[in-house]
Structure formats: structure tokens, C-alpha cells
Design a protein around this motif. Structure first.
Motif, PDB file in Angstrom:
ATOM      1  N   ASP A 233       0.835  -1.197   0.000  1.00  0.00           N
ATOM      2  CA  ASP A 233       0.000   0.000   0.000  1.00  0.00           C
ATOM      3  C   ASP A 233       0.874   1.253   0.000  1.00  0.00           C
ATOM      4  O   ASP A 233       0.545   2.256  -0.653  1.00  0.00           O
ATOM      5  N   THR A 234       1.987   1.196   0.705  1.00  0.00           N
ATOM      6  CA  THR A 234       2.927   2.318   0.719  1.00  0.00           C
ATOM      7  C   THR A 234       3.478   2.579  -0.686  1.00  0.00           C
ATOM      8  O   THR A 234       3.537   3.720  -1.141  1.00  0.00           O
ATOM      9  N   ILE A 235       3.855   1.498  -1.375  1.00  0.00           N
ATOM     10  CA  ILE A 235       4.384   1.629  -2.737  1.00  0.00           C
ATOM     11  C   ILE A 235       3.314   2.178  -3.675  1.00  0.00           C
ATOM     12  O   ILE A 235       3.553   3.097  -4.462  1.00  0.00           O
ATOM     13  N   LYS A 236       2.096   1.608  -3.592  1.00  0.00           N
ATOM     14  CA  LYS A 236       0.993   2.036  -4.455  1.00  0.00           C
ATOM     15  C   LYS A 236       0.691   3.525  -4.262  1.00  0.00           C
ATOM     16  O   LYS A 236       0.503   4.261  -5.225  1.00  0.00           O
ATOM     17  N   THR A 237       0.667   3.965  -3.015  1.00  0.00           N
ATOM     18  CA  THR A 237       0.338   5.361  -2.727  1.00  0.00           C
ATOM     19  C   THR A 237       1.401   6.303  -3.287  1.00  0.00           C
ATOM     20  O   THR A 237       1.085   7.353  -3.841  1.00  0.00           O
ATOM     21  N   ARG A 238       2.656   5.928  -3.175  1.00  0.00           N
ATOM     22  CA  ARG A 238       3.728   6.794  -3.692  1.00  0.00           C
ATOM     23  C   ARG A 238       3.698   6.874  -5.214  1.00  0.00           C
ATOM     24  O   ARG A 238       4.046   7.899  -5.790  1.00  0.00           O
ATOM     25  N   ILE A 239       3.295   5.800  -5.858  1.00  0.00           N
ATOM     26  CA  ILE A 239       3.159   5.829  -7.314  1.00  0.00           C
ATOM     27  C   ILE A 239       2.012   6.737  -7.714  1.00  0.00           C
ATOM     28  O   ILE A 239       2.113   7.538  -8.641  1.00  0.00           O
ATOM     29  N   GLN A 240       0.894   6.634  -6.979  1.00  0.00           N
ATOM     30  CA  GLN A 240      -0.320   7.355  -7.361  1.00  0.00           C
ATOM     31  C   GLN A 240      -0.298   8.831  -7.009  1.00  0.00           C
ATOM     32  O   GLN A 240      -0.963   9.621  -7.678  1.00  0.00           O
ATOM     33  N   ASN A 241       0.431   9.213  -5.968  1.00  0.00           N
ATOM     34  CA  ASN A 241       0.358  10.624  -5.573  1.00  0.00           C
ATOM     35  C   ASN A 241       1.305  11.525  -6.358  1.00  0.00           C
ATOM     36  O   ASN A 241       1.375  12.720  -6.131  1.00  0.00           O
ATOM     37  N   ALA A 242       2.035  10.933  -7.313  1.00  0.00           N
ATOM     38  CA  ALA A 242       2.907  11.738  -8.175  1.00  0.00           C
ATOM     39  C   ALA A 242       2.075  12.475  -9.218  1.00  0.00           C
ATOM     40  O   ALA A 242       0.902  12.173  -9.433  1.00  0.00           O
ATOM     41  N   ASN A 243       2.686  13.459  -9.878  1.00  0.00           N
ATOM     42  CA  ASN A 243       2.002  14.173 -10.951  1.00  0.00           C
ATOM     43  C   ASN A 243       1.675  13.218 -12.094  1.00  0.00           C
ATOM     44  O   ASN A 243       2.309  12.177 -12.257  1.00  0.00           O
ATOM     45  N   PHE A 244       0.687  13.590 -12.905  1.00  0.00           N
ATOM     46  CA  PHE A 244       0.271  12.731 -14.006  1.00  0.00           C
ATOM     47  C   PHE A 244       1.436  12.457 -14.965  1.00  0.00           C
ATOM     48  O   PHE A 244       1.515  11.398 -15.577  1.00  0.00           O
ATOM     49  N   GLU A 245       2.363  13.434 -15.102  1.00  0.00           N
ATOM     50  CA  GLU A 245       3.452  13.293 -16.059  1.00  0.00           C
ATOM     51  C   GLU A 245       4.539  12.327 -15.584  1.00  0.00           C
ATOM     52  O   GLU A 245       5.363  11.867 -16.365  1.00  0.00           O
ATOM     53  N   SER A 246       4.561  12.038 -14.299  1.00  0.00           N
ATOM     54  CA  SER A 246       5.614  11.198 -13.723  1.00  0.00           C
ATOM     55  C   SER A 246       5.541   9.775 -14.268  1.00  0.00           C
ATOM     56  O   SER A 246       4.478   9.194 -14.382  1.00  0.00           O
ATOM     57  N   LYS A 247       6.719   9.209 -14.595  1.00  0.00           N
ATOM     58  CA  LYS A 247       6.787   7.858 -15.150  1.00  0.00           C
ATOM     59  C   LYS A 247       7.549   6.906 -14.223  1.00  0.00           C
ATOM     60  O   LYS A 247       8.096   5.906 -14.654  1.00  0.00           O
ATOM     61  N   VAL A 248       7.624   7.241 -12.937  1.00  0.00           N
ATOM     62  CA  VAL A 248       8.386   6.435 -11.989  1.00  0.00           C
ATOM     63  C   VAL A 248       7.723   5.071 -11.810  1.00  0.00           C
ATOM     64  O   VAL A 248       6.521   4.975 -11.583  1.00  0.00           O
ATOM     65  N   SER A 249       8.533   4.006 -11.912  1.00  0.00           N
ATOM     66  CA  SER A 249       7.991   2.656 -11.767  1.00  0.00           C
ATOM     67  C   SER A 249       7.964   2.240 -10.306  1.00  0.00           C
ATOM     68  O   SER A 249       8.647   2.828  -9.459  1.00  0.00           O
ATOM     69  N   GLY A 250       7.187   1.194 -10.029  1.00  0.00           N
ATOM     70  CA  GLY A 250       7.099   0.691  -8.673  1.00  0.00           C
ATOM     71  C   GLY A 250       8.421   0.165  -8.169  1.00  0.00           C
ATOM     72  O   GLY A 250       8.770   0.341  -6.990  1.00  0.00           O
ATOM     73  N   PHE A 251       9.201  -0.475  -9.027  1.00  0.00           N
ATOM     74  CA  PHE A 251      10.497  -1.020  -8.618  1.00  0.00           C
ATOM     75  C   PHE A 251      11.472   0.107  -8.253  1.00  0.00           C
ATOM     76  O   PHE A 251      12.281  -0.042  -7.341  1.00  0.00           O
ATOM     77  N   THR A 252      11.356   1.237  -8.963  1.00  0.00           N
ATOM     78  CA  THR A 252      12.194   2.391  -8.627  1.00  0.00           C
ATOM     79  C   THR A 252      11.809   2.945  -7.266  1.00  0.00           C
ATOM     80  O   THR A 252      12.671   3.304  -6.457  1.00  0.00           O
ATOM     81  N   VAL A 253      10.510   2.992  -6.996  1.00  0.00           N
ATOM     82  CA  VAL A 253      10.017   3.460  -5.701  1.00  0.00           C
ATOM     83  C   VAL A 253      10.542   2.569  -4.589  1.00  0.00           C
ATOM     84  O   VAL A 253      11.024   3.048  -3.547  1.00  0.00           O
ATOM     85  N   VAL A 254      10.478   1.247  -4.792  1.00  0.00           N
ATOM     86  CA  VAL A 254      10.951   0.296  -3.780  1.00  0.00           C
ATOM     87  C   VAL A 254      12.453   0.462  -3.549  1.00  0.00           C
ATOM     88  O   VAL A 254      12.925   0.510  -2.408  1.00  0.00           O
ATOM     89  N   LYS A 255      13.219   0.559  -4.642  1.00  0.00           N
ATOM     90  CA  LYS A 255      14.676   0.698  -4.539  1.00  0.00           C
ATOM     91  C   LYS A 255      15.057   1.963  -3.779  1.00  0.00           C
ATOM     92  O   LYS A 255      15.901   1.923  -2.868  1.00  0.00           O
ATOM     93  N   ASP A 256      14.435   3.090  -4.142  1.00  0.00           N
ATOM     94  CA  ASP A 256      14.745   4.359  -3.470  1.00  0.00           C
ATOM     95  C   ASP A 256      14.314   4.329  -2.013  1.00  0.00           C
ATOM     96  O   ASP A 256      15.018   4.853  -1.136  1.00  0.00           O
ATOM     97  N   LEU A 257      13.160   3.722  -1.749  1.00  0.00           N
ATOM     98  CA  LEU A 257      12.657   3.665  -0.382  1.00  0.00           C
ATOM     99  C   LEU A 257      13.594   2.848   0.497  1.00  0.00           C
ATOM    100  O   LEU A 257      13.952   3.269   1.611  1.00  0.00           O
ATOM    101  N   LEU A 258      14.002   1.670   0.040  1.00  0.00           N
ATOM    102  CA  LEU A 258      14.888   0.810   0.826  1.00  0.00           C
ATOM    103  C   LEU A 258      16.262   1.456   1.017  1.00  0.00           C
ATOM    104  O   LEU A 258      16.875   1.354   2.088  1.00  0.00           O
TER     105      LEU A 258
END
Length: 299
Positions: A233-258
Motif C-alpha cells: 500500500d505504501t508503494i501504491k500510494t507513492r506511485i499514485q500521488n505523483a504528478n500525471f506526467e511522472s513515469k516512476v515505476s514501482g520497482f524504482t520506488v521500492v529501490k529508493d525507499l529501501l
């Protein structure tokens, strides 16, 4: 809407829609104004006293008639209602539908694999998991709701219809992570509820549970669901709360978060989430479990 299946002992599709829809509306009416009051009190920077409490809570409607003051506690109700009621109808009305299908076609397989008692609980949990996976169809409404809460600048004054037309599939960003979160989360919600009814209360027919038994089972299900789904849910929320133009993937979010925050960051906000989201889920799930069998007597 959940269609009616000719399965012995199953509730009608109409009862499921009415029961789950009523629970969603009741949840909204009860918790939306409470949430509004809490946010207004937290946002207030001046000293709170009995004389200033009304202006803080009701703002410009502090001296208005009681009815108008109460209505002022429902700002932004459209987005919340559209998503929440639809979600509750699908989740609480859809899980019994999946359960009917599994019971009709695979009950013997569950019984042979887990035994009669555990097989029944596993069937309920699996039906919940399938429901959670299918909930991805509601992702655009969820995404818009989250952006309204944490990133309203992304709307730039555009209405819902215009955003749907302009953004298209962008609103389904994070769909894979959403399914990955919903599958174990819904499995835990309906599974823990079934385990509680089966082992704690010894109920054979879950439809015959009392309101109190449904409440306790809902508490167990809600806590289990929120805890199990927290990392995804943490990963999903960070993906969704970005601007519409953002292309950040879930794996990038996980890598940066860890890398930057450590693995415990996956459970950020778990305690407040249980305290805030938990009561809403318990309330609506308890109500749905009680209302669906009741409506079945009449429709």
C-alpha cells in the motif's frame, strides 16, 4: 452489481448490492464529518476554547442554522461517495459471488486439500483474494481521490470528465502493485473473519452470526488486512500521488525507499492507519455482513 447464482443457501444479488451499498453510505455519512472536524482542528493554529470551537469547526457557517452547519461538514463529498460506495458494493457484494462460484465448482478440491473445516475458511479467503484482484477496475477513482488528498495541484482546475479524457490509461498507473496489495489484503480480511467465526465462536453457517460476532470477526479481519497490505500500500500510494506526467515505476520506488529510508519504511503509518482506517473498515464490514442476510429475507 453481483449477479444471483442458483446456489443453495446463497444470498440474492439484490440483497448483496443493497446490504453492501447501505454499509458504504452509512460509513460515509458517519465518518466523513468526523474526518472533516479532525482535519479542521489539526489545521487550526489558534488557541481552542469553547467560544472559538464553533468557528473552527463550522468556519463561515458557525452562526448558520443547525442543518446548514451540519452540511458544511461534508466538503468534497462527491469524490468520496463515488469511490467509497462503489468500492463497498463491489468488495462486500462481490466476495460472496466469488464464494458461490468456488463453492459450486471447486468445493471438493478445497475440502480434499485442507479438510472440511479449513477448506471452508480457505474458500472464503480465496474468494476475498479474487475480489481484491478485480478491484483494480476502480483504480482511476482511487487515484483521483488520493491526488485530491495529497497532490491537488495535479488537477490544475480540471474536472473529473476532462481528466479521464486527457489522462486515459495514466489513471491505471500502479495497477500491478494495486493487485499485488489487494490480493493478500482481501485474503486476510475475509480469511481472518472466517477463522474468527469458525474457531472463536464455533459458527458453522457464517450467515447466522450475530451482530456482535460479526463485529469481532470484522476487527480481526480489518487488522490482519491492513497489516498484511501495508508494504504494498505504501508503494501504491507513492506511485499514485505523483504528478500525471511522472513515469516512476514501482520497482524504482521500492529501490529508493529501501536505500534512503530502510525496510521499516514499508510499514510507515501502519499504527495511524489501523486507528483511522480500521474503524471505518470494521464498521462497514460489520454492517454489510449483518444487512446482506437481512435483505435476503425480502429480496
Amino acid at each position: 452489481m453481483s449477479p444471483t447464482l442458483n446456489v443453495k443457501g446463497s444470498d440474492s444479488g439484490a440483497a448483496r448490492v443493497l446490504g453492501s451499498g447501505a454499509s458504504g453510505i452509512a460509513e460515509l455519512l458517519l465518518f466523513h464529518p468526523v474526518d472533516t472536524i479532525a482535519k479542521r482542528l489539526m489545521s487550526n493554529k489558534s488557541k481552542v476554547s469553547l467560544s472559538t470551537l464553533s468557528p473552527i469547526i463550522f468556519k463561515e457557517y458557525a452562526t448558520a442554522p443547525l442543518g446548514r452547519r451540519l452540511l458544511s461538514l461534508f466538503p468534497g463529498l462527491g469524490y468520496a461517495a463515488g469511490y467509497k460506495v462503489t468500492q463497498r458494493i463491489y468488495k462486500y457484494g462481490g466476495q460472496p459471488w466469488f464464494s458461490d462460484i468456488l463453492s459450486k465448482n471447486y468445493k471438493d478440491s478445497f475440502t480434499n486439500a485442507f479438510g472440511e473445516r479449513k477448506g471452508k475458511m480457505m474458500l472464503q479467503a480465496t474468494a476475498g483474494s479474487l475480489t481484491g484482484i478485480g478491484e483494480v477496475v476502480l483504480l482511476p477513482l482511487d487515484a483521483l481521490k488520493i491526488k485530491r488528498q495529497v497532490n491537488p495541484e495535479a488537477f490544475r482546475g480540471r474536472g473529473m470528465l476532462r481528466i479521464f479524457l486527457e489522462e486515459g490509461t495514466t489513471l491505471y498507473r500502479g495497477w500491478g502493485w494495486t493487485m499485488a496489495r489487494n490480493a493478500p489484503g482481501s485474503f486476510a480480511l475475509f480469511g481472518a473473519s472466517a477463522v474468527t467465526k469458525e474457531y472463536v465462536f464455533g459458527i458453522q453457517d457464517y450467515h447466522k452470526a450475530t451482530w456482535g460476532q460479526n463485529f469481532v470477526a470484522s476487527v480481526a479481519g480489518a487488522v490482519a488486512s491492513i497489516t498484511v497490505a501495508a508494504p504494498l500500500d505504501t508503494i501504491k500510494t507513492r506511485i499514485q500521488n505523483a504528478n500525471f506526467e511522472s513515469k516512476v515505476s514501482g520497482f524504482t520506488v521500492v529501490k529508493d525507499l529501501l536505500k534512503n529510508e530502510g525496510p521499516t519504511a514499508l510499514f510507515k503509518g501502519l499504527t495511524p492507519k489501523i486507528l483511522v482506517v480500521g474503524p471505518k473498515l470494521v464498521f462497514s464490514y460489520t454492517l454489510a455482513q449483518s444487512l446482506i442476510p437481512w435483505f435476503s429475507k425480502y429480496v
